[in-house]
Design a protein around this motif. Structure first.
Motif, PDB file in Angstrom:
ATOM      1  N   GLY A  14     -17.793  13.984   6.703  1.00 21.59           N
ATOM      2  CA  GLY A  14     -16.485  14.406   7.884  1.00 21.59           C
ATOM      3  C   GLY A  14     -15.940  15.466   7.553  1.00 21.59           C
ATOM      4  N   GLN A  15     -16.253  16.058   6.609  1.00 26.19           N
ATOM      5  CA  GLN A  15     -16.688  17.921   6.173  1.00 26.19           C
ATOM      6  C   GLN A  15     -17.634  18.485   6.968  1.00 26.19           C
ATOM      7  N   ALA A  16     -18.773  17.965   7.187  1.00 31.51           N
ATOM      8  CA  ALA A  16     -19.869  18.199   7.789  1.00 31.51           C
ATOM      9  C   ALA A  16     -19.800  18.259   9.441  1.00 31.51           C
ATOM     10  N   LEU A  17     -18.854  17.127   9.534  1.00 38.21           N
ATOM     11  CA  LEU A  17     -18.908  17.187  11.059  1.00 38.21           C
ATOM     12  C   LEU A  17     -17.717  18.210  11.344  1.00 38.21           C
ATOM     13  N   ALA A  18     -16.746  18.235  10.979  1.00 39.99           N
ATOM     14  CA  ALA A  18     -15.592  18.941  11.243  1.00 39.99           C
ATOM     15  C   ALA A  18     -16.085  20.313  11.751  1.00 39.99           C
ATOM     16  N   SER A  19     -17.055  20.578  10.266  1.00 35.52           N
ATOM     17  CA  SER A  19     -17.660  21.770  11.288  1.00 35.52           C
ATOM     18  C   SER A  19     -19.010  21.928  11.610  1.00 35.52           C
ATOM     19  N   ASN A  20     -18.663  20.978  12.715  1.00 31.58           N
ATOM     20  CA  ASN A  20     -20.045  21.040  13.940  1.00 31.58           C
ATOM     21  C   ASN A  20     -20.534  21.740  13.908  1.00 31.58           C
ATOM     22  N   PRO A  21     -21.854  22.033  13.583  1.00 35.63           N
ATOM     23  CA  PRO A  21     -22.951  22.974  14.291  1.00 35.63           C
ATOM     24  C   PRO A  21     -23.143  23.297  15.387  1.00 35.63           C
ATOM     25  N   ALA A  22     -23.271  21.606  16.145  1.00 31.08           N
ATOM     26  CA  ALA A  22     -23.597  21.713  17.160  1.00 31.08           C
ATOM     27  C   ALA A  22     -22.860  20.252  18.504  1.00 31.08           C
ATOM     28  N   PRO A  23     -21.776  20.953  19.219  1.00 31.89           N
ATOM     29  CA  PRO A  23     -21.466  19.953  19.024  1.00 31.89           C
ATOM     30  C   PRO A  23     -21.244  19.662  20.803  1.00 31.89           C
ATOM     31  N   VAL A  24     -21.252  18.442  21.296  1.00 32.81           N
ATOM     32  CA  VAL A  24     -21.944  18.142  22.882  1.00 32.81           C
ATOM     33  C   VAL A  24     -23.590  18.048  22.232  1.00 32.81           C
ATOM     34  N   VAL A  25     -24.218  17.815  21.693  1.00 31.67           N
ATOM     35  CA  VAL A  25     -26.197  18.334  21.162  1.00 31.67           C
ATOM     36  C   VAL A  25     -26.182  17.047  20.075  1.00 31.67           C
ATOM     37  N   ILE A  26     -24.998  17.152  19.114  1.00 29.97           N
ATOM     38  CA  ILE A  26     -25.090  15.744  18.701  1.00 29.97           C
ATOM     39  C   ILE A  26     -23.857  15.061  18.859  1.00 29.97           C
ATOM     40  N   PRO A  27     -24.215  14.012  19.291  1.00 31.57           N
ATOM     41  CA  PRO A  27     -23.647  12.210  19.112  1.00 31.57           C
ATOM     42  C   PRO A  27     -21.969  12.102  18.476  1.00 31.57           C
ATOM     43  N   CYS A  28     -21.281  13.471  17.740  1.00 33.46           N
ATOM     44  CA  CYS A  28     -20.758  12.923  16.930  1.00 33.46           C
ATOM     45  C   CYS A  28     -19.457  11.823  17.103  1.00 33.46           C
ATOM     46  N   HIS A  29     -19.871  11.326  18.448  1.00 35.63           N
ATOM     47  CA  HIS A  29     -18.596  10.599  18.965  1.00 35.63           C
ATOM     48  C   HIS A  29     -18.515   8.700  18.184  1.00 35.63           C
ATOM     49  N   ARG A  30     -20.328   9.142  17.587  1.00 30.82           N
ATOM     50  CA  ARG A  30     -20.731   7.937  17.280  1.00 30.82           C
ATOM     51  C   ARG A  30     -20.263   7.166  15.800  1.00 30.82           C
ATOM     52  N   VAL A  31     -19.329   8.199  15.292  1.00 33.57           N
ATOM     53  CA  VAL A  31     -19.454   8.132  13.391  1.00 33.57           C
ATOM     54  C   VAL A  31     -17.600   7.353  13.607  1.00 33.57           C
ATOM     55  N   VAL A  71     -24.235   7.666   2.676  1.00 34.35           N
ATOM     56  CA  VAL A  71     -25.472   6.636   1.499  1.00 34.35           C
ATOM     57  C   VAL A  71     -26.684   7.348   1.689  1.00 34.35           C
ATOM     58  N   GLU A  72     -26.482   6.960   3.568  1.00 35.23           N
ATOM     59  CA  GLU A  72     -28.630   7.338   3.555  1.00 35.23           C
ATOM     60  C   GLU A  72     -28.489   9.214   3.532  1.00 35.23           C
ATOM     61  N   LEU A  73     -27.205   9.103   3.636  1.00 38.64           N
ATOM     62  CA  LEU A  73     -27.661  10.501   2.787  1.00 38.64           C
ATOM     63  C   LEU A  73     -27.518  11.158   1.577  1.00 38.64           C
ATOM     64  N   ARG A  74     -26.824  11.142   0.677  1.00 32.80           N
ATOM     65  CA  ARG A  74     -26.758  11.538  -0.632  1.00 32.80           C
ATOM     66  C   ARG A  74     -26.474  10.320  -1.383  1.00 32.80           C
ATOM     67  N   GLY A  75     -27.279   9.649  -1.258  1.00 28.52           N
ATOM     68  CA  GLY A  75     -27.437   7.687  -1.821  1.00 28.52           C
ATOM     69  C   GLY A  75     -26.073   7.457  -2.112  1.00 28.52           C
ATOM     70  N   SER A  76     -24.732   7.685  -1.915  1.00 28.57           N
ATOM     71  CA  SER A  76     -23.776   7.985  -2.303  1.00 28.57           C
ATOM     72  C   SER A  76     -22.790   7.144  -1.652  1.00 28.57           C
ATOM     73  N   VAL A  77     -22.009   6.637  -1.937  1.00 28.92           N
ATOM     74  CA  VAL A  77     -20.782   6.276  -0.707  1.00 28.92           C
ATOM     75  C   VAL A  77     -19.391   7.178  -0.525  1.00 28.92           C
ATOM     76  N   ARG A  78     -19.608   7.301  -2.342  1.00 25.32           N
ATOM     77  CA  ARG A  78     -18.222   8.541  -2.563  1.00 25.32           C
ATOM     78  C   ARG A  78     -18.740   9.923  -1.413  1.00 25.32           C
ATOM     79  N   ALA A  79     -19.620  10.260  -1.309  1.00 21.15           N
ATOM     80  CA  ALA A  79     -20.172  11.353  -0.659  1.00 21.15           C
ATOM     81  C   ALA A  79     -19.440  11.452   1.393  1.00 21.15           C
ATOM     82  N   ALA A  80     -18.979   9.656   1.470  1.00 15.67           N
ATOM     83  CA  ALA A  80     -18.330  10.404   2.825  1.00 15.67           C
ATOM     84  C   ALA A  80     -17.575  11.170   3.493  1.00 15.67           C
ATOM     85  N   ARG A  81     -16.820  11.532   1.801  1.00 13.99           N
ATOM     86  CA  ARG A  81     -15.417  12.869   2.479  1.00 13.99           C
ATOM     87  C   ARG A  81     -16.106  14.032   3.251  1.00 13.99           C
TER      88      ARG A  81
END
Length: 90
Positions: free
Chosen positions: A30-47, A17-27
């Motif tokens: 996920g894809q974005a984090l899946a291909s996490n561009p900066a592991p460790v630097v980004i706290p993607c574990h808080r999601v 919602v914050e990003l795309r303005g729709s909850v439907r983009a949730a999936r």
DNA sequence: CCCATGACTAATT
DNA sequence: AAATTAGCCATGG
């Protein structure tokens, strides 16, 4: 994600919602984090998922849980306890 | 361009 | 409360 305060978590839907303005983009989120561009630097574990289930993590779901617990977040049976308490809504 | 695949969700059954 | 179903979105083949 860098805005998520320590000890708190958020859901893919909220980010969507914050990003795309729709909850439907949730999936897609996920894809974005899946291909996490900066592991460790980004706290993607808080999601986590909107229903409290942890979801996944590049370094392994177990690792993710440990990290969360380390930040003071209660996890049980692969689920976030007190989700309402630690949920960060931006 | 078409299709398959997920770190998702919400609504049903 | 757990399992299913059906939308939804970006990415890669």
């Amino acid at each position: 994600m860098k805005r998520i305060p320590e000890g708190k978590v958020t859901t893919y839907g909220i980010i969507a919602v914050e990003l795309r303005g729709s909850v439907r983009a949730a999936r897609a989120v996920g894809q974005a984090l899946a291909s996490n561009p900066a592991p460790v630097v980004i706290p993607c574990h808080r999601v986590v998922c909107s229903d409290g289930t942890v979801g996944g993590y590049c370094h392994g779901i177990d690792k993710k849980i440990e990290l969360l617990i380390a930040e003071g977040i209660e996890i049980e049976h692969g689920r976030v306890k007190n989700l309402e308490k630690v949920l960060f809504r931006f």
